[in-house]
Design a protein around this motif. Structure first.
Motif: not given
Length: 217
Positions: A46-61
């Motif tokens: 949930v925290a990653y979905n909040f920041d940076p967001g779902f797409e950025a979580m998948c792409r950047d993390i």
């Protein structure tokens, strides 16, 4: 006369409790296949979905490739199709009373339009007036202002006549970019950092569905 003639609702964890019942289990299953060394708790997800967001979580993390993104989306859609999340207590009464006063109900969400309309029909016996879902693409998906701009144009409404209700940052960012009042749907959130941010930045910091009902009715 309604204070906000148009209610713009997020779907997941605002209207239905879907992250614990659908999105997190589906994503955890995906991680076991694509990133078996990653074991996130529900709160971390949930925290990653909040920041940076779902797409950025998948792409950047997680550094998902395009093929892996397609795999996770297919897994998510399969889980969503097989499961209907429960609505939050009090939401049915709120929406029924709001619509009886001729309120417009729109949904701007990262879920699919098909899933949103199914959930509304199942729980509330009607479908939203307009739905803007994940399939629209990044340039028309929140936090892009496009959904709110379309709603205001379609119903000839000014920004202050809408209320955006969401539990995550993309909804807040979208509302802020359009000058639309924003209410934090805190009844589905237990992550302290999110609660703190919303307390500092939301126009309305709501912790119960009954508080939203009092505000809009």
């Amino acid at each position: 006369m309604l204070k906000f003639p148009c209610l713009v609702l997020d779907h997941d964890d605002t209207v239905v409790r879907s992250t614990p019942t659908i999105h997190y289990p589906a994503f955890a299953k995906t991680l076991k296949t694509l990133r078996p060394d990653v074991n996130w708790t529900l709160e971390q997800f949930v925290a990653y979905n909040f920041d940076p967001g779902f797409e950025a979580m998948c792409r950047d993390i997680l550094h998902f490739t395009p093929e892996e993104m397609n795999f996770q989306e297919a897994s998510w859609r399969a889980w969503s199709a097989a499961n209907i999340p429960p609505a939050f207590e009090g939401m049915e009464e709120l929406l029924r009373r709001y619509r009886l006063q001729n309120g417009v109900v729109c949904v701007v969400s990262h879920s699919s339009e098909e899933t949103i309309r199914r959930d509304y029909h199942q729980h509330f016996g009607f479908e939203p007036d307009l739905v803007f879902g994940w399939e629209l693409g990044a340039d028309k998906r929140k936090p892009a202002p496009w959904p709110l701009e379309q709603i205001m144009a379609h119903f000839s409404l000014k920004p202050q006549q809408l209320l955006m209700v969401d539990d995550l940052k993309p909804g807040w960012q979208m509302a802020k970019s359009c000058g639309v009042p924003f209410a934090f749907a805190g009844w589905g959130c237990s992550v302290e950092s999110i609660q703190h941010f919303m307390h500092q930045n939301a126009d309305y910091d709501l912790r119960q569905v009954s508080e939203l009902q009092q505000l809009v009715l």
